[in-house]
Design a protein around this motif. Structure first.
Motif, mmCIF file in Angstrom:
data_model
loop_
_atom_site.group_PDB
_atom_site.id
_atom_site.type_symbol
_atom_site.label_atom_id
_atom_site.label_comp_id
_atom_site.label_asym_id
_atom_site.label_seq_id
_atom_site.Cartn_x
_atom_site.Cartn_y
_atom_site.Cartn_z
ATOM 1 N N ALA A 1 0.564 -1.207 0.050
ATOM 2 C CA ALA A 1 0.105 -0.039 -0.038
ATOM 3 C C ALA A 1 0.845 1.357 0.138
ATOM 4 C CB ALA A 1 -1.155 0.048 1.307
ATOM 5 N N LEU A 2 1.997 1.252 0.743
ATOM 6 C CA LEU A 2 2.886 2.250 1.006
ATOM 7 C C LEU A 2 3.527 2.576 -0.665
ATOM 8 C CD1 LEU A 2 3.778 4.660 2.567
ATOM 9 C CD2 LEU A 2 5.766 3.402 3.256
ATOM 10 N N HIS A 3 3.801 1.451 -1.317
ATOM 11 C CA HIS A 3 4.472 1.536 -2.596
ATOM 12 C C HIS A 3 3.368 2.064 -3.553
ATOM 13 C CE1 HIS A 3 8.130 -1.531 -2.533
ATOM 14 N NE2 HIS A 3 7.741 -1.314 -1.426
ATOM 15 N N ALA A 4 2.096 1.888 -3.516
ATOM 16 C CA ALA A 4 1.102 2.326 -4.383
ATOM 17 C C ALA A 4 0.940 3.779 -3.947
ATOM 18 C CB ALA A 4 -0.094 1.625 -4.269
ATOM 19 N N ARG A 5 1.152 4.382 -2.724
ATOM 20 C CA ARG A 5 0.983 5.637 -2.440
ATOM 21 C C ARG A 5 2.002 6.513 -2.898
ATOM 22 N NH1 ARG A 5 -1.382 7.811 2.431
ATOM 23 N NH2 ARG A 5 -1.530 10.057 2.377
ATOM 24 N N VAL A 6 3.423 5.813 -3.022
ATOM 25 C CA VAL A 6 4.492 6.683 -3.756
ATOM 26 C C VAL A 6 4.397 6.782 -5.135
ATOM 27 C CG1 VAL A 6 6.844 6.307 -4.021
ATOM 28 C CG2 VAL A 6 6.204 6.015 -1.813
ATOM 29 N N VAL A 7 3.818 5.822 -5.868
ATOM 30 C CA VAL A 7 3.606 5.844 -7.298
ATOM 31 C C VAL A 7 2.503 7.056 -7.505
ATOM 32 C CG1 VAL A 7 2.348 4.463 -9.301
ATOM 33 C CG2 VAL A 7 4.283 3.470 -7.653
ATOM 34 N N ARG A 8 1.267 7.061 -6.727
ATOM 35 C CA ARG A 8 0.335 8.021 -6.706
ATOM 36 C C ARG A 8 0.860 9.514 -6.471
ATOM 37 N NH1 ARG A 8 -2.574 4.487 -3.608
ATOM 38 N NH2 ARG A 8 -3.285 6.116 -1.881
ATOM 39 N N LEU A 9 1.681 9.566 -5.610
ATOM 40 C CA LEU A 9 2.062 10.946 -5.063
ATOM 41 C C LEU A 9 3.205 11.229 -6.156
ATOM 42 C CD1 LEU A 9 2.393 10.393 -1.246
ATOM 43 C CD2 LEU A 9 0.878 11.694 -2.466
ATOM 44 N N THR A 10 4.318 10.498 -6.679
ATOM 45 C CA THR A 10 5.254 10.990 -7.434
ATOM 46 C C THR A 10 5.096 10.730 -8.816
ATOM 47 O OG1 THR A 10 6.478 8.996 -6.883
ATOM 48 C CG2 THR A 10 6.533 10.475 -5.163
#
Length: 200
Positions: free
Chosen positions: A84-93
């Motif tokens: 979920a954190l990997h996915a959040r990084v992808v969405r943010l950056t």
């Protein structure tokens, strides 16, 4: 599989297995620690994430799980708890690949500099995309949490323009890039910087 992939899941798995073996050989993914991901589709967003609980030095092309934009599994398999954190990084950056390793230098420096780790006047900063060594930059440090939504909020609040990495105190290092190769290069550069800071 009804998900249109820009690259195949097996191809993504082979890339991540090779990257994981490299990081494991450095001692950065000991035991089953750490995880890697690569974006395999942008519309809809899908990530290939290393499967949970496996020795990262022994992964095969089949040892990845397809996840959605929130890091939840799409189909079979159990991704890393931190998907979920990997996915959040992808969405943010807008990153195309994310690396999470557990290095001694990241944990040690995160404890020593909880407000962030400053680097200045170092040639290696060019490896993170800075045009000159004559800059001062801060690598953010955030507090750890087992709640990925909370950890993601902390990461989002700590993001700094131009810095493709964050240290999670007591835990490890997250680094991202446009693709696995760039994410790997940036991880190696950030780890070099952390090791240098550790000697100071």
């Amino acid at each position: 599989m009804d998900v249109p992939l820009d690259i195949g899941l097996e191809e993504a798995g082979a890339v991540l297995a090779a990257e994981a073996a490299r990081f494991a050989s450095f001692g950065w993914m000991r035991g089953t620690s750490g995880n890697l991901s690569v974006v395999v589709s942008r519309n809809p967003v899908r990530l290939a994430v290393t499967a949970s609980g496996l020795d990262k030095g022994e992964l095969t092309a089949a040892d990845v799980v397809l996840t959605d934009a929130a890091g939840a599994a799409v189909g079979a398999g159990r991704p890393s708890a931190e998907a979920a954190l990997h996915a959040r990084v992808v969405r943010l950056t807008g990153a195309g690949a994310v690396v999470h390793v557990h290095t001694v230098a990241a944990v040690a420096m995160g404890g020593r500099r909880p407000g962030g780790i400053e680097f200045e006047g170092l040639e290696m900063l060019k490896g993170l995309g800075y045009r000159t060594h004559d800059v001062a930059v801060v690598l953010p440090v955030i507090g750890n949490s087992q709640d990925m939504a909370e950890l993601g909020d902390r990461l989002e609040a700590a993001l700094r323009p131009g810095m493709p990495a964050v240290v999670v105190a007591g835990h490890g290092l997250y680094v991202w890039g446009d693709d696995p190769r760039q994410a790997r290069h940036r991880t190696e550069v950030v780890e070099w910087l952390l090791e240098l800071a550790l000697t100071g």
